[in-house]
Design an enzyme around this catalytic site. Structure first.
Site, PDB file in Angstrom:
ATOM      1  N   THR A 155       0.869  -1.181   0.000  1.00 41.02           N
ATOM      2  CA  THR A 155       0.000   0.000   0.000  1.00 41.02           C
ATOM      3  C   THR A 155       0.890   1.210   0.000  1.00 41.02           C
ATOM      4  O   THR A 155       1.875   1.265   0.716  1.00 41.02           O
ATOM      5  CB  THR A 155      -0.861   0.066   1.272  1.00 41.02           C
ATOM      6  OG1 THR A 155       0.008   0.069   2.399  1.00 41.02           O
ATOM      7  CG2 THR A 155      -1.788  -1.112   1.359  1.00 41.02           C
TER       8      THR A 155
ATOM      9  N   LYS B 294     -14.224  17.974  11.077  1.00 44.22           N
ATOM     10  CA  LYS B 294     -15.163  17.993  12.204  1.00 44.22           C
ATOM     11  C   LYS B 294     -15.368  19.437  12.641  1.00 44.22           C
ATOM     12  O   LYS B 294     -14.551  20.021  13.333  1.00 44.22           O
ATOM     13  CB  LYS B 294     -14.631  17.138  13.356  1.00 44.22           C
ATOM     14  CG  LYS B 294     -14.806  15.651  13.072  1.00 44.22           C
ATOM     15  CD  LYS B 294     -13.900  14.790  13.941  1.00 44.22           C
ATOM     16  CE  LYS B 294     -13.661  13.451  13.276  1.00 44.22           C
ATOM     17  NZ  LYS B 294     -12.227  13.137  13.090  1.00 44.22           N
TER      18      LYS B 294
ATOM     19  N   TRP C 166     -19.891  16.587  10.882  1.00 45.31           N
ATOM     20  CA  TRP C 166     -18.888  16.153   9.916  1.00 45.31           C
ATOM     21  C   TRP C 166     -19.129  16.752   8.537  1.00 45.31           C
ATOM     22  O   TRP C 166     -20.267  16.790   8.045  1.00 45.31           O
ATOM     23  CB  TRP C 166     -18.904  14.612   9.801  1.00 45.31           C
ATOM     24  CG  TRP C 166     -18.331  13.935  11.017  1.00 45.31           C
ATOM     25  CD1 TRP C 166     -17.925  14.522  12.186  1.00 45.31           C
ATOM     26  CD2 TRP C 166     -18.100  12.537  11.176  1.00 45.31           C
ATOM     27  NE1 TRP C 166     -17.455  13.584  13.049  1.00 45.31           N
ATOM     28  CE2 TRP C 166     -17.546  12.345  12.481  1.00 45.31           C
ATOM     29  CE3 TRP C 166     -18.284  11.421  10.365  1.00 45.31           C
ATOM     30  CZ2 TRP C 166     -17.181  11.094  12.959  1.00 45.31           C
ATOM     31  CZ3 TRP C 166     -17.931  10.176  10.855  1.00 45.31           C
ATOM     32  CH2 TRP C 166     -17.387  10.004  12.141  1.00 45.31           C
TER      33      TRP C 166
ATOM     34  N   GLU D  16      -5.793  -3.548  -0.224  1.00 44.97           N
ATOM     35  CA  GLU D  16      -6.148  -4.642   0.691  1.00 44.97           C
ATOM     36  C   GLU D  16      -7.346  -5.441   0.180  1.00 44.97           C
ATOM     37  O   GLU D  16      -7.689  -6.479   0.747  1.00 44.97           O
ATOM     38  CB  GLU D  16      -6.459  -4.076   2.084  1.00 44.97           C
ATOM     39  CG  GLU D  16      -5.240  -3.535   2.823  1.00 44.97           C
ATOM     40  CD  GLU D  16      -4.929  -2.067   2.500  1.00 44.97           C
ATOM     41  OE1 GLU D  16      -5.432  -1.557   1.468  1.00 44.97           O
ATOM     42  OE2 GLU D  16      -4.191  -1.443   3.275  1.00 44.97           O
TER      43      GLU D  16
END
Lengths: 540, 540
Positions: free
Chosen positions: B186, B439, B444, B331
């Site tokens: 990754t 935030k 959010w 993944e």
């Protein structure tokens, strides 16, 4: 060193779990055996299947016990398709068109412990049940009905049975993907049927591959109607592949006549269907008689028997429906090959393309096909070498249920009993069943090809070609036909008709008129019967 | 009781075997690193890959040893994709855009024994090779060249290496489908990279599912050009899925600029492509500058980063190319979700349909997605609940290579690090990376959504939104833009532009002009760098 990926078993329950989670409102329309229809969805199918799986285990079923069904394509049959393997049991689908003695043989051979059956087959089950020594429970696939229950105290209703299951059940936890999931007996044209015992893994691999574009091309935008029955090699996998992709699923119940099918196809905007040629003959007849079109239908897979080229043309030219010619067998789950074009063919004319789409096509990934000589040497895929068709892959049987018939494999390949040619593109043409091919003076003649041509003759309603005994050539082709009502068919007509279409020495020696071509439970011509009746007509 | 089906391992070699047998003349076109192109086919790719696998084993490679590649999408890289796992080894693809220190770290961490590299990367490899303690052999992916060989005696040529292999080699015989087949690290935006170690089985299941209609919809009639590099999560599986179905495969080599790509797409009649949004920006710019169309292209999968809705519209409206928005991760092999319509949506207007196609779509069979709260309780798929996105399935990692970072799973699920919402149809909208979400006063705000909207502004060439520290609200969105050359972008303009498109309190407090949005090796915005530079501008 192993990869570091999650270990998840490929299980049939995973299909309906996926459908219920991501296609919860995906429609399932089911024509009921007693008229009317049921509209449900994948979330409900899963919930009821889970409860049913719990009811099965509560009745004392043990891992891998066989549970039989004798049923049309409907929502309860679909529930059983998931409930039975989800409980770790084996779903054994029975073909109701079998002869009574075959029924008894198969059920006792499989040792089925429960039979679920549609009301259509109540008389059949009632007549046979004394001879079914292993069956402990008979379940009629209907809601509870006082009158029926009183008349037949030996059976239980499906809805009562289902209600005994847990509402909050889970699938059996200890399943391995190699565990047996379902069982289909081959309806051979001769001899005792033998069982193909599928696993969860073989079913899942078959299901995923069959959804790919070059096989059935199934998506969540499809409305799918399996005309092929769920008792005919698991409806060619459609009861699994439609939920896998979240397609709308239309179950025709007992109404497989042209009128019922056309009504359903058009009302439910069916884009994809699949079935054997005989069913489509009836449908095409109805369309033509009533001057009806199929505005929503996009494509249909035709298999089970060789599809006459004239049927492919009619669908394509008159109804704008693409016919995908396919080949398979019970022993192959059933997917063996599918006819679709390749990139290099896109520049050809429509006519040239259509000519390429008559054969049975090439194997999808997972299946390997080869032609072999009598000593089991592999012959080239050159479009010329003709030999016994062998097959291998993860959804091909390794042996029959309970070892019946011994080891069927040759060097790891399954011999199909067909004679075929494969070209360099992998496209396969079935020439004949090995036992049906005509050996004339040492050369081979394909009865299948002669039948396909005959079906295009306007005066012929049905046709078969057999190897008739011949004094000089050993065998010669005999064309046996059922004429269209009020029409005649003569040897002279047909010999002229075949001229230029096949080699001269392939042309049948004579035409034999008959009332009906005998077929087995899955629509295959019973040539042994025709040979008994007509095998000697050229010797007279 | 097990089913009685043939036991066959799902192996990567099976893909190229199938392609070579049934699509032997299926074309592979490869743009060479040094100019010109190679036209080959699947039969040749297989033959050379087999010989290469034998050459690898002759050099003393042992089961599961890692063999690295640093290469463009070309035919030699394709051969390595099959040769390495076919020899029982692990194909480790390296992203050449990594920083030198990451390179050294990853190669040494993976313990790569051989590196195959394209000539583009010769200076890079030469500069680093002293620090690559485990590497025994460096192979330049070119034919033998006296001059180069003399200048770089430490390396061997690919064609010389291949010639040492057996012409009649077979694939390694003792492979299990769970064996490791390939390795991708990754390219996190922070911290050391971690490796995802795929197996033959996970790769095969991912490959087959990715060919289905609701994912990449790949058939033998497609001409496929993977713009996504083979070092970016195995080109999203296309180097496997194209041969699996026998599609024509067009490998663009190093030419990923708009002009080169458009030329290749049109000349090779490419019907399907796939790549990240940044590559497509360049291509769309070139199309618009040169007034060129894409007459053969049918669809493209866009993933890797969220695709701006304006890019979807441009492809669809101006070029008649359907954009399939997808989401995945290293993944996840990488396929996680794909946006396609369902049957029930077919009756909607085109406009309504397009509105449904902006989010990242639903998981295909095999992947399960869920949103979870901070205590790892699953939240409903109701289109409202926002939470951490978790994932599981047979092509999701269970841990990282050599256990790096400990056990990544939570109750058997892989936490993706994304924040998302999932609706009742399973359609997922990525709101942000957990660490990038803004935030503001306890509520959010999605930086991804604000970026997607900004990209539609005609004066903006590139954009990022970060959480800037704020005295009153803790965090507030800051829009960082690279203006189109010669154009200006002001805070006032953009605040007006956002009005009516998002809730008022989502509108960024300010616009910050910059020269370049920093990105990592796979095109993801490096927001940590932006936060270092601009995180305090609202505090001044």
């Amino acid at each position: 060193m192993h990869g570091l990926m999650m270990e998840q078993q490929l299980l049939i329950s995973g299909i309906i779990d996926h459908a219920a989670k991501y296609h919860s409102d995906g429609e399932v329309i089911s024509v009921n055996t007693n008229g009317g229809e049921t509209r449900t969805n994948y979330a409900e199918v899963r919930a009821r299947a889970l409860r049913l799986s719990s009811a099965l285990l509560k009745r004392g079923m043990n891992k891998s016990d066989r549970i039989a069904t004798i049923a049309w394509n409907n929502h309860r049959h679909l529930e059983l398709y998931y409930a039975i393997p989800g409980a770790g049991l084996v779903c054994h689908t029975l073909n109701p068109r079998l002869f009574p003695e075959q029924f008894i043989y198969i059920i006792n051979h499989a040792e089925d412990r429960i039979i679920f059956f549609d009301q259509t087959f109540l008389p059949l089950v009632d007549a046979l049940r004394d001879k079914l020594t292993c069956v402990e429970l008979f379940v009629l696939m209907e809601p509870h009905n006082e009158e029926l229950a009183a008349a037949h105290p030996w059976m239980e209703s499906y809805e009562d049975f289902l209600a005994t299951g847990d509402e909050n059940a889970s699938w059996s936890a200890d399943l391995d993907e190699k565990d047996a999931s379902s069982l289909c007996y081959t309806s051979g044209t001769t001899g005792n049927p033998k069982g193909a015992l599928y696993s969860h893994r073989s079913t899942l691999l078959h299901t995923i591959m069959s959804a790919t574009p070059d096989v059935m091309n199934l998506s969540a935008c499809d409305s799918v109607l399996p005309v092929v029955p769920m008792f005919h090699v698991n409806a060619w996998g459609i009861a699994y592949s439609a939920p896998l992709v979240g397609a709308k699923l239309v179950m025709p119940g007992p109404g497989l006549d042209g009128k019922s099918l056309v009504g359903l196809l058009n009302r439910e905007k069916v884009s994809f269907s699949a079935g054997v040629p005989t069913i489509w003959s009836g449908l095409l007849q109805h369309l033509s008689d009533t001057n009806t079109k199929l505005p929503h239908m996009d494509r249909t897979v035709i298999g089970g028997s060789a599809c006459p080229p004239s049927m492919i043309d009619t669908f394509r030219d008159d109804y704008d429906v693409d016919v995908i010619h396919a080949w398979g067998m019970t022993e192959l789950s059933p997917l063996g090959s599918v006819n679709n074009l390749k990139y290099k063919h896109l520049s050809l004319s429509k006519e040239e393309q259509n000519a390429l789409r008559i054969n049975q096509g090439r194997p999808p990934f997972g299946i390997e096909l080869g032609v072999f000589d009598e000593e089991a040497n592999q012959l080239p895929n050159d479009g010329i070498a003709q030999g016994d068709l062998y097959c291998r892959g993860p959804w091909v049987i390794s042996e029959y249920f309970s070892g019946e018939g011994g080891d069927p494999l040759v060097d790891g390949w399954f011999p199909t009993g067909d004679v075929a040619v494969i070209d360099a593109d992998g496209n396969m043409t079935i020439r004949d069943r090995s036992k049906d091919i005509i050996k004339s003076g040492g050369e081979w003649i394909s009865s299948v090809e002669l039948e396909g041509l005959a079906m295009a003759h306007p005066n012929i309603a049905d046709a078969a070609v057999i190897a008739a005994r011949h004094a000089k050539w050993e065998e010669r082709p005999l064309l046996i036909v059922v004429p269209v009502e009020g029409k005649t068919v003569t040897t002279e007509d047909m010999q002229k008709f075949y001229e230029g279409k096949v080699a001269k020495w392939w042309i049948p020696d004579a035409v034999q008129i008959t009332d009906e071509i005998p077929r087995n439970a899955t629509g295959k011509i019973r040539k042994n019967l025709l040979r008994e009746s007509f095998g000697d007509v050229l010797m007279k």
